[in-house]
Motif scaffolding. Structure first.
Motif, PDB file in Angstrom:
ATOM      1  N   PRO A 181       0.827  -1.212   0.000  1.00 18.07           N
ATOM      2  CA  PRO A 181       0.000   0.000   0.000  1.00 18.07           C
ATOM      3  C   PRO A 181       0.859   1.258   0.000  1.00 18.07           C
ATOM      4  CG  PRO A 181       0.136  -0.896   2.205  1.00 18.07           C
ATOM      5  CD  PRO A 181       0.834  -1.880   1.292  1.00 18.07           C
ATOM      6  N   HIS A 182       0.290   2.327  -0.523  1.00 18.53           N
ATOM      7  CA  HIS A 182       0.968   3.623  -0.442  1.00 18.53           C
ATOM      8  C   HIS A 182       0.909   4.081   1.012  1.00 18.53           C
ATOM      9  CE1 HIS A 182       2.496   7.493  -1.593  1.00 18.53           C
ATOM     10  NE2 HIS A 182       1.532   8.062  -0.890  1.00 18.53           N
ATOM     11  N   CYS A 183       2.035   4.505   1.549  1.00 24.27           N
ATOM     12  CA  CYS A 183       2.048   4.936   2.951  1.00 24.27           C
ATOM     13  C   CYS A 183       3.013   6.106   3.102  1.00 24.27           C
ATOM     14  CB  CYS A 183       2.451   3.784   3.866  1.00 24.27           C
ATOM     15  SG  CYS A 183       4.065   3.107   3.529  1.00 24.27           S
ATOM     16  N   ASP A 184       2.906   6.764   4.227  1.00 28.46           N
ATOM     17  CA  ASP A 184       3.777   7.884   4.552  1.00 28.46           C
ATOM     18  C   ASP A 184       5.213   7.374   4.703  1.00 28.46           C
ATOM     19  OD1 ASP A 184       4.972   9.760   6.966  1.00 28.46           O
ATOM     20  OD2 ASP A 184       3.629  10.830   5.577  1.00 28.46           O
ATOM     21  N   PRO A 185       6.199   8.099   4.206  1.00 29.02           N
ATOM     22  CA  PRO A 185       7.589   7.651   4.316  1.00 29.02           C
ATOM     23  C   PRO A 185       8.064   7.411   5.749  1.00 29.02           C
ATOM     24  CG  PRO A 185       7.435   9.467   2.778  1.00 29.02           C
ATOM     25  CD  PRO A 185       6.085   9.331   3.411  1.00 29.02           C
ATOM     26  N   VAL A 186       7.414   8.037   6.710  1.00 27.33           N
ATOM     27  CA  VAL A 186       7.809   7.858   8.105  1.00 27.33           C
ATOM     28  C   VAL A 186       7.512   6.430   8.586  1.00 27.33           C
ATOM     29  CG1 VAL A 186       7.374   8.635  10.473  1.00 27.33           C
ATOM     30  CG2 VAL A 186       7.506  10.300   8.619  1.00 27.33           C
ATOM     31  N   ILE A 187       6.397   5.859   8.165  1.00 26.14           N
ATOM     32  CA  ILE A 187       6.048   4.514   8.619  1.00 26.14           C
ATOM     33  C   ILE A 187       6.378   3.429   7.590  1.00 26.14           C
ATOM     34  CG2 ILE A 187       4.229   5.343  10.147  1.00 26.14           C
ATOM     35  CD1 ILE A 187       2.221   4.257   8.050  1.00 26.14           C
ATOM     36  N   ALA A 188       6.930   3.807   6.450  1.00 27.42           N
ATOM     37  CA  ALA A 188       7.258   2.828   5.405  1.00 27.42           C
ATOM     38  C   ALA A 188       8.179   1.710   5.905  1.00 27.42           C
ATOM     39  CB  ALA A 188       7.854   3.525   4.195  1.00 27.42           C
ATOM     40  N   PRO A 189       9.207   1.986   6.714  1.00 26.35           N
ATOM     41  CA  PRO A 189      10.041   0.880   7.191  1.00 26.35           C
ATOM     42  C   PRO A 189       9.264  -0.180   7.964  1.00 26.35           C
ATOM     43  CG  PRO A 189      11.149   2.947   7.571  1.00 26.35           C
ATOM     44  CD  PRO A 189       9.757   3.284   7.117  1.00 26.35           C
ATOM     45  N   ILE A 190       8.270   0.240   8.731  1.00 29.37           N
ATOM     46  CA  ILE A 190       7.453  -0.720   9.477  1.00 29.37           C
ATOM     47  C   ILE A 190       6.574  -1.520   8.530  1.00 29.37           C
ATOM     48  CG2 ILE A 190       5.627  -0.950  11.216  1.00 29.37           C
ATOM     49  CD1 ILE A 190       6.777   1.678  12.447  1.00 29.37           C
ATOM     50  N   ILE A 191       5.939  -0.844   7.597  1.00 29.62           N
ATOM     51  CA  ILE A 191       5.029  -1.505   6.662  1.00 29.62           C
ATOM     52  C   ILE A 191       5.778  -2.513   5.796  1.00 29.62           C
ATOM     53  CG2 ILE A 191       3.425  -1.114   4.743  1.00 29.62           C
ATOM     54  CD1 ILE A 191       2.419  -0.123   7.489  1.00 29.62           C
ATOM     55  N   TYR A 192       6.987  -2.182   5.357  1.00 36.80           N
ATOM     56  CA  TYR A 192       7.749  -3.069   4.480  1.00 36.80           C
ATOM     57  C   TYR A 192       8.436  -4.202   5.241  1.00 36.80           C
ATOM     58  CZ  TYR A 192       7.027  -0.314   0.293  1.00 36.80           C
ATOM     59  OH  TYR A 192       6.461   0.303  -0.800  1.00 36.80           O
ATOM     60  N   THR A 193       8.619  -4.047   6.546  1.00 36.47           N
ATOM     61  CA  THR A 193       9.263  -5.091   7.336  1.00 36.47           C
ATOM     62  C   THR A 193       8.372  -6.313   7.506  1.00 36.47           C
ATOM     63  OG1 THR A 193      10.564  -3.464   8.534  1.00 36.47           O
ATOM     64  CG2 THR A 193      10.293  -5.603   9.583  1.00 36.47           C
ATOM     65  N   ILE A 194       7.075  -6.107   7.623  1.00 37.12           N
ATOM     66  CA  ILE A 194       6.154  -7.215   7.889  1.00 37.12           C
ATOM     67  C   ILE A 194       6.197  -8.276   6.791  1.00 37.12           C
ATOM     68  CG2 ILE A 194       3.722  -7.822   8.228  1.00 37.12           C
ATOM     69  CD1 ILE A 194       3.472  -4.963   9.546  1.00 37.12           C
ATOM     70  N   PRO A 195       6.038  -7.934   5.506  1.00 39.29           N
ATOM     71  CA  PRO A 195       6.110  -8.994   4.497  1.00 39.29           C
ATOM     72  C   PRO A 195       7.504  -9.595   4.353  1.00 39.29           C
ATOM     73  CG  PRO A 195       5.811  -6.870   3.449  1.00 39.29           C
ATOM     74  CD  PRO A 195       5.655  -6.656   4.913  1.00 39.29           C
ATOM     75  N   MET A 196       8.550  -8.829   4.655  1.00 35.79           N
ATOM     76  CA  MET A 196       9.903  -9.392   4.590  1.00 35.79           C
ATOM     77  C   MET A 196      10.099 -10.450   5.678  1.00 35.79           C
ATOM     78  SD  MET A 196      11.389  -8.035   2.028  1.00 35.79           S
ATOM     79  CE  MET A 196      13.094  -8.384   2.296  1.00 35.79           C
ATOM     80  N   GLN A 197       9.564 -10.208   6.866  1.00 37.16           N
ATOM     81  CA  GLN A 197       9.632 -11.202   7.936  1.00 37.16           C
ATOM     82  C   GLN A 197       8.864 -12.464   7.548  1.00 37.16           C
ATOM     83  OE1 GLN A 197      11.106 -11.397  11.007  1.00 37.16           O
ATOM     84  NE2 GLN A 197      12.285  -9.560  10.564  1.00 37.16           N
ATOM     85  N   LEU A 198       7.695 -12.276   6.942  1.00 36.24           N
ATOM     86  CA  LEU A 198       6.907 -13.434   6.507  1.00 36.24           C
ATOM     87  C   LEU A 198       7.633 -14.209   5.411  1.00 36.24           C
ATOM     88  CD1 LEU A 198       3.342 -11.872   6.515  1.00 36.24           C
ATOM     89  CD2 LEU A 198       4.204 -13.679   8.021  1.00 36.24           C
ATOM     90  N   LEU A 199       8.282 -13.511   4.490  1.00 36.62           N
ATOM     91  CA  LEU A 199       9.056 -14.178   3.450  1.00 36.62           C
ATOM     92  C   LEU A 199      10.185 -15.001   4.073  1.00 36.62           C
ATOM     93  CD1 LEU A 199       9.783 -14.632   0.448  1.00 36.62           C
ATOM     94  CD2 LEU A 199      11.226 -12.607   0.629  1.00 36.62           C
ATOM     95  N   ALA A 200      10.910 -14.415   5.013  1.00 38.44           N
ATOM     96  CA  ALA A 200      12.011 -15.128   5.668  1.00 38.44           C
ATOM     97  C   ALA A 200      11.496 -16.365   6.397  1.00 38.44           C
ATOM     98  CB  ALA A 200      12.725 -14.199   6.650  1.00 38.44           C
ATOM     99  N   TYR A 201      10.373 -16.242   7.065  1.00 32.97           N
ATOM    100  CA  TYR A 201       9.788 -17.378   7.784  1.00 32.97           C
ATOM    101  C   TYR A 201       9.420 -18.503   6.821  1.00 32.97           C
ATOM    102  CZ  TYR A 201       6.342 -20.203  10.220  1.00 32.97           C
ATOM    103  OH  TYR A 201       5.639 -21.262  10.735  1.00 32.97           O
TER     104      TYR A 201
END
Length: 94
Positions: free
Chosen positions: A51-71
């Motif tokens: 989703p489009h999100c504010d650059p301030v919270i982008a690191p949090i938003i992008y971390t979630i699917p990366m963690q799921l991918l790693a799992y």
């Protein structure tokens, strides 16, 4: 060789796209986490829409699917995700 790219919409997106084109030209398989309006599913490219999100919270938003991918990659490889190897204990007992 699969290459995973995190592509938030910021001032470096054009440079990232250029680098991804070089990877693709060399036969790499791209997995891109980014806004689907900025990237298209082509042969050799898989876009995970974000989703489009504010650059301030982008690191949090992008971390979630990366963690799921790693799992899921660890589970697919047969790695025990609940018992990591060579994990040093950081708690000392007094």
């Amino acid at each position: 060789m699969p290459v995973v790219a995190v592509a938030p919409t910021d001032e470096l997106l054009d440079k990232l796209k250029s680098n991804l084109q070089e990877v693709k030209a060399r036969g790499g398989q791209l997995i891109v986490f980014g806004e689907s309006v900025r990237f298209t599913d082509e042969e050799g490219t898989t876009v995970i829409p974000m989703p489009h999100c504010d650059p301030v919270i982008a690191p949090i938003i992008y971390t979630i699917p990366m963690q799921l991918l790693a799992y899921h990659v660890a589970v697919a490889k047969g790695t025990d995700v609940d018992q990591p190897r060579n994990l040093a204990k950081s708690v000392t007992v007094e």
